[in-house]
Scaffold this motif. Structure first.
Motif, PDB file in Angstrom:
ATOM      1  N   THR A  72     -10.775 -12.734 -73.100  1.00 56.36           N
ATOM      2  CA  THR A  72     -11.093 -11.480 -73.783  1.00 56.36           C
ATOM      3  C   THR A  72     -11.823 -11.786 -75.086  1.00 56.36           C
ATOM      4  O   THR A  72     -11.284 -12.449 -75.965  1.00 56.36           O
ATOM      5  CB  THR A  72      -9.812 -10.684 -74.084  1.00 56.36           C
ATOM      6  OG1 THR A  72      -9.131 -10.405 -72.862  1.00 56.36           O
ATOM      7  CG2 THR A  72     -10.132  -9.387 -74.789  1.00 56.36           C
ATOM      8  N   GLY A  75     -14.708  -9.347 -79.886  1.00 49.21           N
ATOM      9  CA  GLY A  75     -15.150  -7.972 -80.074  1.00 49.21           C
ATOM     10  C   GLY A  75     -14.266  -6.968 -79.369  1.00 49.21           C
ATOM     11  O   GLY A  75     -14.104  -5.831 -79.841  1.00 49.21           O
ATOM     12  N   HIS A  76     -13.668  -7.367 -78.240  1.00 43.48           N
ATOM     13  CA  HIS A  76     -12.754  -6.477 -77.537  1.00 43.48           C
ATOM     14  C   HIS A  76     -11.397  -6.402 -78.240  1.00 43.48           C
ATOM     15  O   HIS A  76     -10.735  -5.362 -78.208  1.00 43.48           O
ATOM     16  CB  HIS A  76     -12.587  -6.933 -76.091  1.00 43.48           C
ATOM     17  CG  HIS A  76     -13.813  -6.715 -75.265  1.00 43.48           C
ATOM     18  ND1 HIS A  76     -13.930  -7.154 -73.966  1.00 43.48           N
ATOM     19  CD2 HIS A  76     -14.986  -6.091 -75.555  1.00 43.48           C
ATOM     20  CE1 HIS A  76     -15.118  -6.819 -73.490  1.00 43.48           C
ATOM     21  NE2 HIS A  76     -15.775  -6.180 -74.441  1.00 43.48           N
ATOM     22  N   ASP A  78     -11.224  -6.501 -81.399  1.00 45.17           N
ATOM     23  CA  ASP A  78     -11.544  -5.581 -82.492  1.00 45.17           C
ATOM     24  C   ASP A  78     -11.372  -4.126 -82.070  1.00 45.17           C
ATOM     25  O   ASP A  78     -10.979  -3.276 -82.886  1.00 45.17           O
ATOM     26  CB  ASP A  78     -12.974  -5.818 -82.978  1.00 45.17           C
ATOM     27  CG  ASP A  78     -13.112  -7.072 -83.825  1.00 45.17           C
ATOM     28  OD1 ASP A  78     -12.072  -7.676 -84.169  1.00 45.17           O
ATOM     29  OD2 ASP A  78     -14.250  -7.455 -84.142  1.00 45.17           O
ATOM     30  N   LEU A  79     -11.701  -3.807 -80.802  1.00 49.45           N
ATOM     31  CA  LEU A  79     -11.484  -2.443 -80.315  1.00 49.45           C
ATOM     32  C   LEU A  79     -10.016  -2.047 -80.452  1.00 49.45           C
ATOM     33  O   LEU A  79      -9.691  -0.924 -80.865  1.00 49.45           O
ATOM     34  CB  LEU A  79     -11.903  -2.329 -78.847  1.00 49.45           C
ATOM     35  CG  LEU A  79     -13.388  -2.352 -78.507  1.00 49.45           C
ATOM     36  CD1 LEU A  79     -13.568  -2.310 -76.990  1.00 49.45           C
ATOM     37  CD2 LEU A  79     -14.107  -1.178 -79.148  1.00 49.45           C
ATOM     38  N   LEU A 173     -10.203  -3.022 -70.208  1.00 49.73           N
ATOM     39  CA  LEU A 173     -10.738  -4.373 -70.404  1.00 49.73           C
ATOM     40  C   LEU A 173     -10.376  -5.315 -69.262  1.00 49.73           C
ATOM     41  O   LEU A 173     -10.604  -6.520 -69.370  1.00 49.73           O
ATOM     42  CB  LEU A 173     -10.209  -4.948 -71.727  1.00 49.73           C
ATOM     43  CG  LEU A 173     -10.546  -4.155 -72.993  1.00 49.73           C
ATOM     44  CD1 LEU A 173      -9.845  -4.763 -74.199  1.00 49.73           C
ATOM     45  CD2 LEU A 173     -12.049  -4.109 -73.215  1.00 49.73           C
ATOM     46  N   VAL A 303     -11.713   4.285 -75.569  1.00 43.29           N
ATOM     47  CA  VAL A 303     -12.959   3.959 -76.259  1.00 43.29           C
ATOM     48  C   VAL A 303     -13.745   5.232 -76.542  1.00 43.29           C
ATOM     49  O   VAL A 303     -14.265   5.440 -77.648  1.00 43.29           O
ATOM     50  CB  VAL A 303     -13.799   2.964 -75.426  1.00 43.29           C
ATOM     51  CG1 VAL A 303     -15.135   2.698 -76.105  1.00 43.29           C
ATOM     52  CG2 VAL A 303     -13.034   1.651 -75.232  1.00 43.29           C
ATOM     53  N   GLU A 309     -16.042   1.300 -81.199  1.00 41.53           N
ATOM     54  CA  GLU A 309     -17.324   0.621 -81.033  1.00 41.53           C
ATOM     55  C   GLU A 309     -17.100  -0.872 -80.841  1.00 41.53           C
ATOM     56  O   GLU A 309     -16.497  -1.530 -81.685  1.00 41.53           O
ATOM     57  CB  GLU A 309     -18.218   0.847 -82.253  1.00 41.53           C
ATOM     58  CG  GLU A 309     -18.616   2.307 -82.460  1.00 41.53           C
ATOM     59  CD  GLU A 309     -19.555   2.484 -83.625  1.00 41.53           C
ATOM     60  OE1 GLU A 309     -19.994   1.463 -84.194  1.00 41.53           O
ATOM     61  OE2 GLU A 309     -19.861   3.634 -83.970  1.00 41.53           O
ATOM     62  N   ALA A 310     -17.597  -1.384 -79.716  1.00 40.36           N
ATOM     63  CA  ALA A 310     -17.466  -2.815 -79.414  1.00 40.36           C
ATOM     64  C   ALA A 310     -18.686  -3.564 -79.927  1.00 40.36           C
ATOM     65  O   ALA A 310     -19.800  -3.047 -79.911  1.00 40.36           O
ATOM     66  CB  ALA A 310     -17.322  -3.024 -77.911  1.00 40.36           C
ATOM     67  N   ARG A 311     -18.457  -4.782 -80.389  1.00 39.85           N
ATOM     68  CA  ARG A 311     -19.542  -5.657 -80.820  1.00 39.85           C
ATOM     69  C   ARG A 311     -19.398  -7.002 -80.137  1.00 39.85           C
ATOM     70  O   ARG A 311     -18.291  -7.437 -79.820  1.00 39.85           O
ATOM     71  CB  ARG A 311     -19.504  -5.867 -82.333  1.00 39.85           C
ATOM     72  CG  ARG A 311     -19.775  -4.615 -83.155  1.00 39.85           C
ATOM     73  CD  ARG A 311     -19.758  -4.964 -84.633  1.00 39.85           C
ATOM     74  NE  ARG A 311     -18.451  -5.488 -85.043  1.00 39.85           N
ATOM     75  CZ  ARG A 311     -18.261  -6.268 -86.110  1.00 39.85           C
ATOM     76  NH1 ARG A 311     -19.282  -6.648 -86.854  1.00 39.85           N
ATOM     77  NH2 ARG A 311     -17.050  -6.689 -86.423  1.00 39.85           N
TER      78      ARG A 311
END
Length: 369
Positions: A72, A75-76, A78-79, A173, A303, A309-311
């Motif tokens: 994982t 960035g995920h 971070d979500l 995810l 989401v 917002e994913a980065r």
């Protein structure tokens, strides 16, 4: 070796080891025999039972991307942290996700700073139960896992819909196994001789999904369980296939796995989820390797509901988790391993998860550098 169970009995393991030694000796001039175990539970079992130390030096075991927490991306994570920091939101998650670092720390870090509401649960249904008890909160479950855990997540979404629970949602995810295996095999530098296929996943999917790996890549495959005799039988099968030049999908775990798998669980997956492109730590975006909610269930997508917002983020400086997940490096090859990165202060996910190869190596191999 742990001999507490019947499948760890010496009378079963000794002849398997003897035959492994014999076949490995015959193939010695051809170079090392590189076998990859994909499943994170296999990685831990191999270390716990001392399997590596029992094998001849020609047989090399590599750990692949079979730990769902490890693959994982930051960035995920971070979500999940973004969701937990929102007012009126609580993230209900499995314990092994709590300490996985994102770009600005983990869920546990955010909770310790008083910035987030985070609860540990043991199943997605526990998260749904929390939502029903606390209607004033939005309860978000990070849906991380492979085909093993995804059916339970699908069943929870269906239960939330049936009960009209409006304050429950998931961050979708979850990932699936076949596409990432194909991605690995595109890397010819890995030079894999065989694949120890995951027993838990195969109990859901069946063995048929590995046939393409045999047909298209000529890869020897063996589905195996988690006891010493299971693992040794799988390794022996791969050596036998290589010796005869006849790759196949061998089922060395027939007491749990069959060709068809679990149709009911697969139907749940197909009803609730659809294939989507997914980002994997160290491997990038892999087409159709993730599970997104179908249109009928997208109102349960946190989401969209929370505007997350994913980065795409880089690995922490010096961290080699991505290369370890590809089988290109072993944990001690990482410059952070055992120095900066330890189970008490993990830098990368391979050291955080109980199924991570770095954590297993550290725990069972004396964490030597």
């Amino acid at each position: 070796m742990n001999l507490n169970t019947s499948f760890g009995a010496q009378e079963l393991c000794r002849p398997l080891l003897a035959e492994i030694d014999r076949l490995a000796a015959r193939s010695a001039p051809a170079g090392p025999i590189r076998l990859m175990e994909v499943c994170g539970t296999h990685t831990v079992a191999i270390f716990r039972h001392g399997i590596r130390s029992l094998l001849p030096p020609q047989v090399q075991l590599l750990s692949g991307p079979g730990c769902p927490v490890c693959v994982t991306p930051a960035g995920h994570i971070d979500l999940c942290v973004q969701a937990a920091k929102q007012d009126g939101v609580v993230v209900a998650t499995f314990g092994d996700l709590l300490r996985v670092p994102g770009s600005h720390g983990s869920l546990a870090d955010a909770r310790a700073r008083g910035e987030a509401q985070v609860e540990m649960v043991y199943s997605p249904m526990d998260a749904l139960a929390l939502a029903r008890r606390r209607p004033e909160l939005q309860v978000v479950f990070p849906a991380i896992g492979f085909e093993t855990t995804a059916p339970a997540i699908a069943a929870t979404v269906l239960a939330a819909q049936a009960a009209a629970v409006e304050n429950f949602s998931i961050i979708p995810l979850a990932k699936t196994m076949p596409a990432v295996l194909v991605e690995l095999l595109k890397d010819r530098d890995l030079n894999l001789s065989g694949l120890l296929c995951p027993g838990h996943v195969s109990a859901i999917t069946g063995t048929a999904m590995y046939e393409a790996l045999v047909q298209e890549y000529g890869l020897c495959c063996a589905v195996t369980g988690f006891e010493p005799a299971d693992l040794l039988a799988g390794i022996l099968s791969l050596l036998q296939q290589q010796a005869t030049g006849q790759p196949q999908v061998a089922n060395c775990y027939p007491r749990v796995v069959d060709e068809a798998g679990n149709p009911r669980a697969r139907n749940l997956l197909e009803r609730v989820f659809e294939p989507v492109d997914s980002e994997w730590r160290g491997l990038g975006s892999i087409p159709a390797s993730g599970l997104g909610l179908r249109p009928a269930y997208r109102r349960f997508n946190a989401v969209h509901r929370l505007g997350l917002e994913a980065r795409i983020l880089r690995e922490p400086p010096g961290c080699r988790c991505g290369q370890i997940l590809k089988g290109r490096l072993q944990p001690p090859d990482c410059p952070l391993y055992g120095r900066v990165c330890t189970p008490l202060a993990p830098v990368g996910p391979c050291m955080v998860s109980s199924e991570g190869s770095c954590a297993a190596w550290y725990r069972y191999s004396g964490h030597t550098i």
